[in-house]
Design a protein around this motif. Structure first.
Motif, PDB file in Angstrom:
ATOM      1  N   ASN A  27       0.847  -1.184   0.000  1.00 44.99           N
ATOM      2  CA  ASN A  27       0.000   0.000   0.000  1.00 44.99           C
ATOM      3  C   ASN A  27       0.881   1.232   0.000  1.00 44.99           C
ATOM      4  OD1 ASN A  27      -2.678  -1.001  -0.021  1.00 44.99           O
ATOM      5  ND2 ASN A  27      -2.382  -1.717   2.082  1.00 44.99           N
ATOM      6  N   ARG A  28       0.257   2.387  -0.131  1.00 44.47           N
ATOM      7  CA  ARG A  28       1.008   3.635  -0.059  1.00 44.47           C
ATOM      8  C   ARG A  28       1.168   3.982   1.416  1.00 44.47           C
ATOM      9  NH1 ARG A  28       0.264   9.182  -3.540  1.00 44.47           N
ATOM     10  NH2 ARG A  28       1.480  10.474  -2.181  1.00 44.47           N
ATOM     11  N   GLU A  29       2.285   3.513   1.993  1.00 49.26           N
ATOM     12  CA  GLU A  29       2.512   3.743   3.423  1.00 49.26           C
ATOM     13  C   GLU A  29       2.963   5.191   3.642  1.00 49.26           C
ATOM     14  OE1 GLU A  29       1.741   1.516   5.572  1.00 49.26           O
ATOM     15  OE2 GLU A  29       1.725  -0.334   4.427  1.00 49.26           O
ATOM     16  N   SER A  30       2.727   5.673   4.849  1.00 45.94           N
ATOM     17  CA  SER A  30       3.308   6.962   5.243  1.00 45.94           C
ATOM     18  C   SER A  30       4.644   6.649   5.919  1.00 45.94           C
ATOM     19  CB  SER A  30       2.386   7.666   6.237  1.00 45.94           C
ATOM     20  OG  SER A  30       2.335   6.901   7.433  1.00 45.94           O
ATOM     21  N   GLY A  31       5.428   7.683   6.196  1.00 45.64           N
ATOM     22  CA  GLY A  31       6.688   7.461   6.906  1.00 45.64           C
ATOM     23  C   GLY A  31       6.452   6.730   8.218  1.00 45.64           C
ATOM     24  N   ILE A  32       5.421   7.131   8.962  1.00 46.69           N
ATOM     25  CA  ILE A  32       5.198   6.566  10.301  1.00 46.69           C
ATOM     26  C   ILE A  32       4.621   5.143  10.216  1.00 46.69           C
ATOM     27  CG2 ILE A  32       2.906   7.559  10.744  1.00 46.69           C
ATOM     28  CD1 ILE A  32       5.718   7.529  13.277  1.00 46.69           C
ATOM     29  N   SER A  33       3.734   4.888   9.230  1.00 49.22           N
ATOM     30  CA  SER A  33       3.188   3.522   9.146  1.00 49.22           C
ATOM     31  C   SER A  33       4.259   2.568   8.617  1.00 49.22           C
ATOM     32  CB  SER A  33       1.920   3.471   8.290  1.00 49.22           C
ATOM     33  OG  SER A  33       2.203   3.692   6.927  1.00 49.22           O
ATOM     34  N   ALA A  34       5.193   3.075   7.785  1.00 46.82           N
ATOM     35  CA  ALA A  34       6.291   2.222   7.328  1.00 46.82           C
ATOM     36  C   ALA A  34       7.220   1.900   8.504  1.00 46.82           C
ATOM     37  CB  ALA A  34       7.064   2.903   6.210  1.00 46.82           C
ATOM     38  N   LEU A  35       7.457   2.887   9.362  1.00 44.57           N
ATOM     39  CA  LEU A  35       8.290   2.616  10.545  1.00 44.57           C
ATOM     40  C   LEU A  35       7.603   1.584  11.437  1.00 44.57           C
ATOM     41  CD1 LEU A  35      10.684   3.161  12.429  1.00 44.57           C
ATOM     42  CD2 LEU A  35       9.425   5.112  13.360  1.00 44.57           C
ATOM     43  N   ALA A  36       6.284   1.722  11.595  1.00 47.20           N
ATOM     44  CA  ALA A  36       5.541   0.744  12.409  1.00 47.20           C
ATOM     45  C   ALA A  36       5.652  -0.648  11.797  1.00 47.20           C
ATOM     46  CB  ALA A  36       4.073   1.173  12.509  1.00 47.20           C
ATOM     47  N   ALA A  37       5.610  -0.723  10.472  1.00 51.34           N
ATOM     48  CA  ALA A  37       5.753  -2.019   9.793  1.00 51.34           C
ATOM     49  C   ALA A  37       7.154  -2.587  10.027  1.00 51.34           C
ATOM     50  CB  ALA A  37       5.480  -1.847   8.298  1.00 51.34           C
ATOM     51  N   ALA A  38       8.152  -1.701  10.003  1.00 48.49           N
ATOM     52  CA  ALA A  38       9.535  -2.154  10.225  1.00 48.49           C
ATOM     53  C   ALA A  38       9.706  -2.723  11.632  1.00 48.49           C
ATOM     54  CB  ALA A  38      10.492  -0.985  10.013  1.00 48.49           C
ATOM     55  N   LEU A  39       9.063  -2.095  12.617  1.00 50.29           N
ATOM     56  CA  LEU A  39       9.248  -2.509  14.018  1.00 50.29           C
ATOM     57  C   LEU A  39       8.433  -3.751  14.374  1.00 50.29           C
ATOM     58  CD1 LEU A  39       9.218   1.052  15.640  1.00 50.29           C
ATOM     59  CD2 LEU A  39      11.193  -0.454  15.389  1.00 50.29           C
ATOM     60  N   THR A  40       7.419  -4.053  13.569  1.00 51.99           N
ATOM     61  CA  THR A  40       6.570  -5.217  13.873  1.00 51.99           C
ATOM     62  C   THR A  40       6.739  -6.349  12.849  1.00 51.99           C
ATOM     63  OG1 THR A  40       4.768  -4.264  12.582  1.00 51.99           O
ATOM     64  CG2 THR A  40       4.769  -3.782  14.938  1.00 51.99           C
ATOM     65  N   GLY A  41       7.256  -6.002  11.658  1.00 50.51           N
ATOM     66  CA  GLY A  41       7.362  -7.002  10.587  1.00 50.51           C
ATOM     67  C   GLY A  41       6.012  -7.279   9.939  1.00 50.51           C
ATOM     68  N   ARG A  42       5.072  -6.364  10.102  1.00 46.45           N
ATOM     69  CA  ARG A  42       3.711  -6.593   9.610  1.00 46.45           C
ATOM     70  C   ARG A  42       3.101  -5.342   8.975  1.00 46.45           C
ATOM     71  NH1 ARG A  42       4.953 -10.068  13.172  1.00 46.45           N
ATOM     72  NH2 ARG A  42       3.797 -12.000  13.498  1.00 46.45           N
ATOM     73  N   ALA A  43       2.129  -5.594   8.116  1.00 45.58           N
ATOM     74  CA  ALA A  43       1.300  -4.504   7.604  1.00 45.58           C
ATOM     75  C   ALA A  43      -0.145  -4.961   7.714  1.00 45.58           C
ATOM     76  CB  ALA A  43       1.642  -4.225   6.143  1.00 45.58           C
TER      77      ALA A  43
END
Ligand code: F3S
Length: 389
Positions: free
Chosen positions: A151-167
């Motif tokens: 999806n078109r992630e934002s900077g913060i949602s991409a960081l959240a994905a990086a820290l959890t390994g999930r989207a």
């Protein structure tokens, strides 16, 4: 939403406050978009990390995640200057300090300091890989050319994905979210530069949705330029190109709107947004240049010199520059500059100039908000600021 045991542990804060907040962000997004569950992702690309974008407020926000660690390979977008030539970009020490602090935070979280909007030149996600990318141009390329899913992630949602390994599992992660919504034909054969103009024109016209193009050439650099422009003037995270996009045969499942774009429309649109003035600088490399593009530029510029009082600047990634040193040296011999890790939009560079020559639809969209832009093809632009030897 269904939550796994592992996700519950993250949500409880057992892996730190940063990871807890990150898990909460993913779930909130999922709830908002009606996701039933999350999807494990292979890698992440995080945008919006330049000090010019983030400022001190952004640094304070990032610090809240500092007790956590990134779980999947995560790559960063360009920053506000090329660290090897900071003095060309700024002499503001607070600005430099702010940018370096942002990089230090991402380093301590475990991100790769790739600093490019073309992560697909570092590694190519595979067909159907679930990924979480935030750079708007890279998202379109990943979905449309490589067949990965983001999806078109934002900077913060991409960081959240990086820290959890999930989207959150919605939108372009699902087959039904990847269907075409409008078929686009041309009454002409688009050349390389037309892809940038078409992207900007179509993005501003349809705003969102997923176009299906029938007559595009399989030129990856042109497709990169098209996608970048589409997702700048519009919110278009994917297109289908017949015979190119891996899943194009499944793209149209029902009757969709049809559009025909004419050469006249494209020409008139370009003329309506370009300044009729000679540029004092030409900036090329939005998105960052590929090895092939550097090769073509070096072939053109081999016997030319940058005119006095003009600048010619190229942007690429550190990795592509290292792989293209022969071309880089030829380009530098002409008096042009090549920078890495940054670009004309996320750096303060445009402030030095009054008319900027650009061949990129995306850069024209953003730089055009602050400066006059001469929007044209690369050869015309290079001819305007160089002389034959
Ligand atoms: Fe890349 Fe900067 Fe353009 S990040 S896509 S060169 S605006």
């Amino acid at each position: 939403m269904d939550i796994s045991k592992e996700e519950e542990i993250m949500l409880n804060g057992d892996l730190g406050e940063g990871t807890r907040m990150a898990m909460e962000i993913i779930l909130k997004l999922g709830e908002y978009y009606g996701a039933k569950n999350t999807v494990k992702i292979e890698n992440v690309q995080i945008s919006g990390i330049s000090y010019k974008n983030l400022g001190d407020y952004g640094i304070d926000l990032l610090k809240k995640f500092k007790d956590s660690k990134i779980k999947v390979p995560s790559y960063l977008n360009p920053i506000s200057f090329d660290p090897d030539y900071i003095e060309f970009f700024t002499n503001n020490n607070e600005f430099i300090k702010g940018q370096m602090e942002i990089l230090d935070i991402f380093k301590s979280l475990g991100a790769h300091l790739s600093l490019t909007c073309t992560p697909y030149y570092l590694f190519e996600p595979k067909l159907n890989d679930h990924i979480a990318w935030a750079e708007s141009s890279a998202i379109v390329y990943a979905n449309s050319v490589l067949g990965a899913r983001t999806n078109r992630e934002s900077g913060i949602s991409a960081l959240a994905a990086a820290l959890t390994g999930r989207a959150a599992n919605y939108g372009l992660h699902l087959d039904k979210g990847r269907r075409a919504t409008v078929q686009v034909d041309f009454d002409f054969n688009p050349g390389f530069f037309d892809y940038a103009v078409i992207g900007l024109f179509l993005g501003s016209m349809i705003k969102n949705g997923i176009p299906y193009f029938r007559n595009l050439e399989n030129n990856k650099d042109a497709l990169k330029s098209l996608g970048a422009a589409l997702n700048a003037s519009g919110s278009i995270p994917m297109f289908h190109a017949e015979n190119i996009t891996p899943e194009y045969k499944d793209a149209i499942q029902e009757k969709i709107e049809k559009l025909i774009i004419s050469k006249d429309e494209i020409n008139n649109f370009r003329l309506s947004i370009t300044a009729n003035m000679d540029p004092d600088v030409v900036m090329i490399g939005c998105p960052h240049l590929s090895h092939e593009e550097l090769k073509n530029i070096s072939a053109f510029i081999k016997k030319r010199k940058v005119k006095n009082g003009r600048d010619l600047i190229f942007f690429t990634s550190r990795k592509v520059r290292e792989e293209s040193m022969d071309y880089v040296n030829i380009i530098k011999n002409s008096g042009a500059k090549i920078f890495t890790d940054t670009c004309m939009v996320v750096s303060p560079l445009q402030e030095r100039y009054s008319v900027v020559g650009l061949n990129s639809g995306k850069a024209t969209y953003y730089v055009g908000k602050e400066r006059k832009v001469f929007f044209s093809d690369m050869v015309t632009l290079m001819e305007m600021v160089t002389d034959e030897n």
